[in-house]
Write a protein that holds these residues in place. Structure first.
Motif, PDB file in Angstrom:
ATOM      1  N   UNK A 126       0.792  -1.237   0.000  1.00 44.40           N
ATOM      2  CA  UNK A 126       0.000   0.000   0.000  1.00 44.40           C
ATOM      3  C   UNK A 126       0.818   1.279   0.000  1.00 44.40           C
ATOM      4  N   UNK A 127       1.899   1.330   0.766  1.00 43.24           N
ATOM      5  CA  UNK A 127       2.728   2.531   0.805  1.00 43.24           C
ATOM      6  C   UNK A 127       3.361   2.803  -0.559  1.00 43.24           C
ATOM      7  N   UNK A 128       3.797   1.749  -1.233  1.00 42.13           N
ATOM      8  CA  UNK A 128       4.395   1.900  -2.563  1.00 42.13           C
ATOM      9  C   UNK A 128       3.358   2.352  -3.580  1.00 42.13           C
ATOM     10  N   UNK A 129       2.163   1.788  -3.505  1.00 35.29           N
ATOM     11  CA  UNK A 129       1.092   2.191  -4.430  1.00 35.29           C
ATOM     12  C   UNK A 129       0.774   3.670  -4.241  1.00 35.29           C
ATOM     13  N   UNK A 130       0.666   4.095  -2.984  1.00 40.86           N
ATOM     14  CA  UNK A 130       0.389   5.510  -2.713  1.00 40.86           C
ATOM     15  C   UNK A 130       1.488   6.409  -3.270  1.00 40.86           C
ATOM     16  N   UNK A 131       2.748   5.998  -3.122  1.00 41.11           N
ATOM     17  CA  UNK A 131       3.865   6.804  -3.626  1.00 41.11           C
ATOM     18  C   UNK A 131       3.852   6.867  -5.145  1.00 41.11           C
ATOM     19  N   UNK A 175     -11.596  -8.386  -5.426  1.00 41.40           N
ATOM     20  CA  UNK A 175     -12.760  -7.781  -4.775  1.00 41.40           C
ATOM     21  C   UNK A 175     -12.589  -7.663  -3.267  1.00 41.40           C
ATOM     22  N   UNK A 176     -11.660  -8.427  -2.691  1.00 41.99           N
ATOM     23  CA  UNK A 176     -11.364  -8.286  -1.260  1.00 41.99           C
ATOM     24  C   UNK A 176     -10.898  -6.863  -0.972  1.00 41.99           C
ATOM     25  N   UNK A 177     -10.226  -6.251  -1.938  1.00 42.01           N
ATOM     26  CA  UNK A 177      -9.780  -4.858  -1.814  1.00 42.01           C
ATOM     27  C   UNK A 177     -10.922  -3.902  -2.108  1.00 42.01           C
ATOM     28  N   UNK A 178     -11.613  -4.097  -3.211  1.00 40.97           N
ATOM     29  CA  UNK A 178     -12.636  -3.128  -3.632  1.00 40.97           C
ATOM     30  C   UNK A 178     -13.864  -3.154  -2.735  1.00 40.97           C
ATOM     31  N   UNK A 179     -14.042  -4.211  -1.945  1.00 42.89           N
ATOM     32  CA  UNK A 179     -15.154  -4.242  -0.987  1.00 42.89           C
ATOM     33  C   UNK A 179     -15.055  -3.114   0.026  1.00 42.89           C
ATOM     34  N   UNK A 180     -13.862  -2.537   0.187  1.00 45.57           N
ATOM     35  CA  UNK A 180     -13.665  -1.442   1.134  1.00 45.57           C
ATOM     36  C   UNK A 180     -13.900  -0.071   0.492  1.00 45.57           C
ATOM     37  N   UNK A 181     -14.228  -0.048  -0.796  1.00 50.24           N
ATOM     38  CA  UNK A 181     -14.391   1.223  -1.502  1.00 50.24           C
ATOM     39  C   UNK A 181     -15.759   1.827  -1.223  1.00 50.24           C
ATOM     40  N   UNK A 182     -15.798   3.134  -1.139  1.00 50.80           N
ATOM     41  CA  UNK A 182     -17.068   3.852  -1.052  1.00 50.80           C
ATOM     42  C   UNK A 182     -17.225   4.636  -2.343  1.00 50.80           C
ATOM     43  N   UNK A 183     -18.205   4.303  -3.138  1.00 44.05           N
ATOM     44  CA  UNK A 183     -18.355   4.926  -4.448  1.00 44.05           C
ATOM     45  C   UNK A 183     -17.837   4.033  -5.543  1.00 44.05           C
ATOM     46  N   UNK A 184     -17.657   4.610  -6.727  1.00 44.70           N
ATOM     47  CA  UNK A 184     -17.307   3.808  -7.906  1.00 44.70           C
ATOM     48  C   UNK A 184     -15.952   4.189  -8.499  1.00 44.70           C
ATOM     49  N   UNK A 185     -15.057   4.737  -7.683  1.00 40.07           N
ATOM     50  CA  UNK A 185     -13.729   5.107  -8.202  1.00 40.07           C
ATOM     51  C   UNK A 185     -12.750   3.944  -8.180  1.00 40.07           C
ATOM     52  N   UNK A 186     -12.981   2.956  -7.336  1.00 34.05           N
ATOM     53  CA  UNK A 186     -12.119   1.777  -7.255  1.00 34.05           C
ATOM     54  C   UNK A 186     -12.999   0.558  -7.501  1.00 34.05           C
ATOM     55  N   UNK A 243      -4.933 -10.270   1.649  1.00 38.56           N
ATOM     56  CA  UNK A 243      -5.738 -10.455   2.868  1.00 38.56           C
ATOM     57  C   UNK A 243      -5.292  -9.495   3.970  1.00 38.56           C
ATOM     58  N   UNK A 244      -3.979  -9.379   4.181  1.00 40.16           N
ATOM     59  CA  UNK A 244      -3.458  -8.565   5.278  1.00 40.16           C
ATOM     60  C   UNK A 244      -3.686  -7.066   5.066  1.00 40.16           C
ATOM     61  N   UNK A 245      -3.619  -6.612   3.812  1.00 40.70           N
ATOM     62  CA  UNK A 245      -3.593  -5.174   3.549  1.00 40.70           C
ATOM     63  C   UNK A 245      -4.734  -4.715   2.635  1.00 40.70           C
ATOM     64  N   UNK A 246      -5.856  -5.432   2.651  1.00 42.08           N
ATOM     65  CA  UNK A 246      -6.948  -5.109   1.715  1.00 42.08           C
ATOM     66  C   UNK A 246      -7.416  -3.665   1.863  1.00 42.08           C
ATOM     67  N   UNK A 247      -7.741  -3.247   3.076  1.00 42.99           N
ATOM     68  CA  UNK A 247      -8.240  -1.881   3.248  1.00 42.99           C
ATOM     69  C   UNK A 247      -7.170  -0.834   2.952  1.00 42.99           C
ATOM     70  N   UNK A 248      -5.916  -0.984   3.440  1.00 46.90           N
ATOM     71  CA  UNK A 248      -4.886  -0.001   3.053  1.00 46.90           C
ATOM     72  C   UNK A 248      -4.659   0.081   1.546  1.00 46.90           C
ATOM     73  N   UNK A 249      -4.757  -1.052   0.839  1.00 50.28           N
ATOM     74  CA  UNK A 249      -4.652  -1.000  -0.624  1.00 50.28           C
ATOM     75  C   UNK A 249      -5.757  -0.135  -1.206  1.00 50.28           C
ATOM     76  N   UNK A 250      -6.984  -0.325  -0.710  1.00 46.38           N
ATOM     77  CA  UNK A 250      -8.109   0.453  -1.232  1.00 46.38           C
ATOM     78  C   UNK A 250      -7.905   1.936  -0.971  1.00 46.38           C
TER      79      UNK A 250
END
Length: 468
Positions: A345-350, A412-423, A377-384
């Motif tokens: 997640x930190x790398x993706x953000x950078x 979808x384990x990641x996108x389940x944490x999304x609010x809206x349709x951007x991810x 599994x460990x970082x699903x929400x931080x990835x989102x």
């Protein structure tokens, strides 16, 4: 992982690499060939990399068979090689010396002063920058880096100077093998929990790594990262030498006045050289604050190696990136497509923050492929949360690499944490490409992101843009 003193390469006899075509294995094979060690190796498939090693003197086998290790005294494996591999099984049965790739690399470094670059993020770029800067400074280093570096012409090479720059991989604990004179730690943030089992064990591994620094050596640590700063503090408490870098005002090399500049950036470095306080302007050809931090780490490592500051800055200014690190794949209809290896997640953000700088007010669109089921599994929400920095992001199915699928773990384990349709979850590559291309407009930046085969999508995105 073995942390004993490195072997002399000329004590290894003929060295056989199982899986020699891989990036890390081919680098070590290239280095041993440069040290006039007899080398052979195999891989499941033929490749240009294998043939290049053959041209340098290696004996090459396509396909893995027990008889390929005949005549070898030492066999080199990576963590990916399983015990039932026919060549490894034959080596065990014959009582041959079996080394992990890191131990073979340590042998290739024998007799040189090692700069080992470690950290959860940024170690490839920082090690590449360090090697390029030292070469520009006239130190003619050797290097072994986990990606092809255009400015060096290869991922590994043997120079005439006394320094050896190595990317030190923490993923399986193998970074204990190098016994560096200078150890660079860019950051310490939990990852590879499938290997370490806990965040505490991961952090403890970095303390053990810092304990492998040779007597009189120095830890170079980023003052802006809590994990690296804590590592530096603990080393100082044990009486070890530390040089720090970052925007923190008390760092030994202070970074300030960071300004994006097209596909690059500029900043000011404040440091001490020859006992005198100095300032210098650094211009980089690569974008993003994370690349500025990596450059500061490379500069600090260069100072520790005794290089001239002005020549280090000239070398860093001439650095044009390494493969799969904000790598421009092309432009169609005014849309630029970049590829990046970010898989935490930190790398993706950078990477997305750098893309935002490059887009200069236009939109950032991303295709992200999660790497490993355990990491997803460990970082699903931080990835989102990281992906929400893009204007629109697609998440494909997981690239499992060495892992077997886990029930219920998908993109979808990641996108389940999304609010809206951007991810959005787009399981197939075709869906992801179509979704991004339908939205892309002139001036936008498209990123393909991840450590798996998502890297192959850049040309397909460009082709689809041309047709659209």
């Amino acid at each position: 992982m073995n942390s004993q003193q490195p072997l002399d390469p000329h004590s290894l006899g003929r060295v056989h690499f199982i899986g020699m075509g891989g990036a890390g294995m081919s680098a070590v094979a290239r280095l041993l060939l440069a040290r006039e060690v007899a080398v052979s190796g195999s891989d499941a498939k033929d490749s240009p990399g294998l043939r290049q090693l053959e041209s340098l003197g290696a004996e090459v086998f396509v396909g893995q068979r027990a008889e390929n290790v005949s005549g070898a005294a030492t066999v080199v494996v990576s963590t990916a090689i399983k015990e039932d591999n026919p060549e490894l099984a034959a080596a065990r049965e014959s009582g041959l010396r079996v080394l992990h790739r890191s131990e073979a690399l340590a042998a290739a470094m024998h007799g040189r002063h090692v700069i080992a670059v470690a950290g959860t993020h940024g170690k490839t770029t920082t090690s590449a920058m360090t090697a390029v800067a030292l070469r520009t400074a006239g130190l003619d280093p050797s290097w072994a880096i986990g990606a092809h570096v255009a400015d060096l012409g290869a991922n590994a090479g043997f120079g005439a100077g006394e320094w050896f720059v190595a990317e030190a991989d923490e993923s399986d604990g193998s970074f204990m093998a190098y016994h560096p004179r200078v150890a660079v730690v860019t950051n310490v943030e939990a990852d590879h929990l499938d290997h370490y089992g806990s965040t505490e064990a991961f952090f403890e591994a970095f303390d053990a790594f810092s304990d492998t620094i040779r007597e009189g050596g120095v830890l170079v640590a980023c003052a802006d990262d809590a994990g690296a700063a804590g590592l530096a503090r603990r080393r100082r408490e044990r009486g070890g030498a530390v040089l720090s870098y970052g925007v923190h005002p008390e760092a030994d090399v202070v970074v300030s006045a960071i300004v994006p500049a097209g596909t690059g950036s500029t900043c000011r470095l404040s440091f001490t050289a020859g006992g005198e306080p100095r300032t210098a302007r650094l211009t980089l050809a690569v974008p993003g604050a994370h690349n500025v931090a990596d450059a500061a780490g490379a500069f600090t490592a260069g100072l520790a190696a005794g290089a001239d500051p002005e020549r280090l800055i000239a070398g860093l200014a001439g650095f044009h990136g390494s493969a799969r690190r904000f790598d421009l794949k092309g432009e169609r209809r005014g849309v630029r497509v970049f590829d990046d290896y970010a898989h935490h997640p930190t790398e993706v953000a950078a990477a997305l923050a750098a893309a935002r700088d490059v887009a200069q007010g236009h939109r950032v669109l991303a295709i992200f492929q999660p790497h490993l089921y355990s990491r997803t599994r460990e970082f699903a929400e931080p990835f989102c949360r990281a992906l929400e920095a893009a204007d629109f992001a697609c998440v494909t199915d997981v690239f499992g690499a060495r892992e077997q699928p886990e029930p219920g773990i998908t993109g979808a384990t990641i996108t389940d944490h999304a609010s809206g349709d951007r991810v959005l979850s787009t399981p197939s590559a075709d869906e992801a490409i179509a979704a991004v291309v339908d939205r892309a407009e002139s001036g936008d930046v498209v990123m393909t992101v991840g450590a798996g085969d998502v890297t192959a999508l850049g040309p397909r995105v460009l082709a689809a843009l041309a047709r659209h």
